[in-house]
Design an enzyme around this catalytic site. Structure first.
Site, short mmCIF file in Angstrom:
data_model
loop_
_atom_site.label_atom_id
_atom_site.label_comp_id
_atom_site.label_asym_id
_atom_site.label_seq_id
_atom_site.Cartn_x
_atom_site.Cartn_y
_atom_site.Cartn_z
N LYS A 222 0.85 -1.17 0.02
CA LYS A 222 -0.10 -0.06 0.03
C LYS A 222 0.78 1.32 -0.07
CE LYS A 222 -1.88 -1.22 3.95
NZ LYS A 222 -1.25 -2.37 4.13
N ARG B 14 -9.53 0.94 9.66
CA ARG B 14 -9.04 -0.32 9.98
C ARG B 14 -9.93 -1.16 10.66
NH1 ARG B 14 -3.32 0.49 9.17
NH2 ARG B 14 -1.87 -1.27 9.77
N ARG C 64 11.60 -6.06 4.39
CA ARG C 64 11.73 -4.46 4.29
C ARG C 64 12.58 -3.74 5.01
NH1 ARG C 64 6.10 -1.79 5.37
NH2 ARG C 64 6.22 -2.87 7.45
N ARG D 126 11.78 -1.80 10.73
CA ARG D 126 10.91 -1.63 11.38
C ARG D 126 10.64 -2.47 12.65
NH1 ARG D 126 5.39 0.31 8.14
NH2 ARG D 126 4.41 -1.24 9.68
N ARG E 119 0.24 -8.97 13.51
CA ARG E 119 -0.49 -8.19 12.63
C ARG E 119 -1.31 -8.86 11.68
NH1 ARG E 119 4.62 -5.19 10.42
NH2 ARG E 119 3.31 -3.83 9.43
#
Ligand code: AP5
Length: 205
Positions: free
Chosen positions: A13, A85, A124, A150, A161
């Site tokens: 996203k 969300r 990532r 992260r 998550r």
């Protein structure tokens, strides 16, 4: 035009939002980015949000809705990335937009299976200076650029998550399907292919 980006963590996203900003002049409102900034600056919101984020849980709806109320621009082309969300956040957004005489124009669902999410999130990396997102394999950072990982991209938090997404966020798929403005993109493809599909479906080509 107001577009919502919906989809599991790591679906791409943020990557696609950065491109729509650069090429089509959209404003990008990412609740994840706003929260990380608040945590970094140790604001009252950041201090409250930090532990939820580290655990991979959602930050309470009232804090998020107040944040969006403050940040939602009254005009222009906007991408809402990572908001809403929960159903409660979606209902609060509908109310806010009604007061502004606006509506959600499109909701883009980035479809991607769990195994791809896990591979993308574990690889990532972020440039903390620019916020640019890279991937060790699919989009490696240029030489000399120092990147970080992260905190919530660790395996146990990624699992949490995904669970939270399925339980609290996935019900929004039916919510927007019923409203008739859900567009689906196959987010397993390459970033260029996803972008082409996205702008075609949004009528921006
Ligand atoms: P947030 O920052 O919104 O995280 P997220 O939804 O989990 O999404 P991500 O940023 O992880 O992924 P993305 O889909 O943007 O993927 P990206 O483009 O980076 O939220 C973080 C936390 O904040 C939440 O857990 C929660 O605690 C809190 N929060 C935020 N909003 C909230 C809300 N509304 N309510 C309550 N709490 C909230 O891509 C991932 C990787 O894949 C990158 O390395 C990228 O280079 C690579 N990649 C991207 N596209 C491709 C492709 N097509 N092919 C190959 N690799 C690709």
């Amino acid at each position: 035009m107001l577009v919502i980006f919906l989809g599991p963590p790591g679906a791409g996203k943020g990557t696609q939002a950065q491109r729509l900003v650069a090429e089509k002049g959209f404003m990008h409102i990412s609740t994840g980015d706003l929260l990380r900034e608040a945590v970094k600056n140790r604001t009252p919101l950041g201090l409250k949000a930090k532990e939820y984020m580290e655990r991979g849980e959602l930050v309470p709806d009232d804090l998020i809705v107040a944040l969006i109320k403050e940040k939602l621009p009254k005009e222009g082309n906007v991408i809402l990335d990572g908001f809403p969300r929960t159903i409660a956040q979606a209902e609060a957004l509908d109310k806010m937009l009604e007061e502004l005489g606006k509506k959600v124009d499109a909701v883009v669902l980035f479809e991607v299976p769990d195994e791809v999410v896990i591979e993308r999130l574990s690889g990532r990396r972020i440039d903390p200076k620019t916020g640019k997102v890279y991937h060790v394999k699919y989009n490696p950072p240029p030489e000399g650029v120092e990147v970080i990982q992260r905190e919530d991209d660790k395996p146990s938090v990624i699992k949490k998550r995904l669970e939270v997404y399925r339980k609290q966020t996935a019900p929004l798929i039916d919510y927007y399907k019923e409203k008739g403005n859900l567009l689906v993109v196959d987010a397993t493809k390459s970033p260029d292919e996803v972008y082409e599909d996205l702008i075609t479906k949004l009528g921006l080509k």
